[in-house]
Design an enzyme around this catalytic site. Structure first.
Site, PDB file in Angstrom:
ATOM      1  N   CYS A   1      84.296  62.886   5.603  1.00 50.20           N
ATOM      2  CA  CYS A   1      85.441  63.580   5.396  1.00 50.20           C
ATOM      3  C   CYS A   1      86.043  63.734   6.776  1.00 50.20           C
ATOM      4  O   CYS A   1      87.324  64.092   6.872  1.00 50.20           O
ATOM      5  CB  CYS A   1      85.231  64.760   4.774  1.00 50.20           C
ATOM      6  SG  CYS A   1      83.748  65.892   5.507  1.00 50.20           S
TER       7      CYS A   1
ATOM      8  N   HIS B   1      91.326  65.996   0.495  1.00 50.18           N
ATOM      9  CA  HIS B   1      90.013  65.646   1.230  1.00 50.18           C
ATOM     10  C   HIS B   1      89.240  64.654   0.624  1.00 50.18           C
ATOM     11  O   HIS B   1      89.296  64.438  -0.292  1.00 50.18           O
ATOM     12  CB  HIS B   1      89.310  67.094   1.225  1.00 50.18           C
ATOM     13  CG  HIS B   1      89.000  67.551   0.012  1.00 50.18           C
ATOM     14  ND1 HIS B   1      87.670  68.090  -0.421  1.00 50.18           N
ATOM     15  CD2 HIS B   1      89.524  67.692  -1.233  1.00 50.18           C
ATOM     16  CE1 HIS B   1      87.748  68.478  -1.737  1.00 50.18           C
ATOM     17  NE2 HIS B   1      88.881  68.055  -2.267  1.00 50.18           N
TER      18      HIS B   1
ATOM     19  N   HIS C   1      82.681  71.048   5.620  1.00 50.50           N
ATOM     20  CA  HIS C   1      83.658  69.940   5.020  1.00 50.50           C
ATOM     21  C   HIS C   1      85.068  70.266   5.502  1.00 50.50           C
ATOM     22  O   HIS C   1      85.500  71.239   5.757  1.00 50.50           O
ATOM     23  CB  HIS C   1      83.501  70.341   3.521  1.00 50.50           C
ATOM     24  CG  HIS C   1      84.225  69.430   2.571  1.00 50.50           C
ATOM     25  ND1 HIS C   1      84.089  68.069   2.794  1.00 50.50           N
ATOM     26  CD2 HIS C   1      85.349  69.518   1.513  1.00 50.50           C
ATOM     27  CE1 HIS C   1      84.883  67.330   1.830  1.00 50.50           C
ATOM     28  NE2 HIS C   1      85.749  68.402   1.184  1.00 50.50           N
TER      29      HIS C   1
END
Length: 227
Positions: free
Chosen positions: A158, A69, A57
């Site tokens: 992301c 994010h 991530h």
């Protein structure tokens, strides 16, 4: 049959060991690690990455222990309660959000972003051909994106958002890695045999129907043409 069995074992082994949506965390030894604590000082505009269940991530550090994010979340589909939505997003919420293609660029604390994992800082710099933008410009780009945004697990995730902010170009090395693996499976002619066996099994179990017969013919034919 022995070759087919070997093929299945190899592919399953690759599948179990390959984290499709993960960067090369073996680079951590060269790049260095950083634990998600308040004593660790990140620079505004740094690109941060942490390992999640099936992927890595990414986020952009905004300063004051805040990270912007893009993260999928199922709760906005189920409720309008802002206080509930603003709580830390668990892996279960995230996975369900991926399925419903519901995601936002949001700002969370450094601790919530890390989700108990260690943080890698600017490791993408060594793997990208483009040079990183100035840190302040990176942070401002991330702040401008805050809010709901179209989401795709492979084409707008992301990593795309983080690389767009830091390098000016939205790319995902994780997506590239997955696509390369998928191409290797499609190009392997033993995949045709596997598809035929699955199709025949479905016909035996569910009968000779269009929903079982057509895939049994079309899928192996497509794989044969692509191999």
């Amino acid at each position: 049959m022995l070759n087919l069995f070997t093929f299945l074992v190899v592919k399953l082994t690759i599948l179990s060991n390959l984290n499709f949506f993960e960067s090369k965390w073996s680079d951590i030894e060269q790049q260095g690690r950083a634990k998600p604590s308040h004593s660790q000082r990140f620079k505004r505009g740094d690109l941060l990455e942490v390992p999640r269940t099936f992927f890595t991530h990414f986020g952009i550090y905004l300063g004051d222990d805040r990270v912007a994010h893009l993260i999928p979340d199922i709760l906005p589909v189920l409720t309008d309660d802002a206080r509930l939505i603003d709580t830390v997003i668990t892996n279960q919420r995230l996975i369900m959000g991926c399925m419903f293609r519901c995601a936002t660029v949001r700002v969370d604390s450094l601790q919530d972003f890390a989700y108990g994992s260690e943080i890698l800082v600017n490791a993408m710099d060594s793997r990208m051909s483009a040079r990183a933008l100035l840190n302040e410009e990176v942070a401002k780009r991330a702040e401008q994106l805050i809010g709901a945004i179209p989401y795709s697990l492979l084409w707008n995730n992301c990593e795309h958002v983080a690389t767009y902010c830091r390098y000016g170009s939205a790319v995902s090395l994780q997506t590239d890695k997955f696509c390369e693996w998928l191409k290797s499976v499609i190009r392997d002619r033993r995949s045709i045999i596997v598809a035929v066996l699955i199709g025949i099994t479905s016909i035996v179990c569910y009968g000779l129907l269009p929903s079982t017969t057509l895939p049994t013919v079309i899928i192996p034919f497509t794989l044969w043409m692509a191999s």
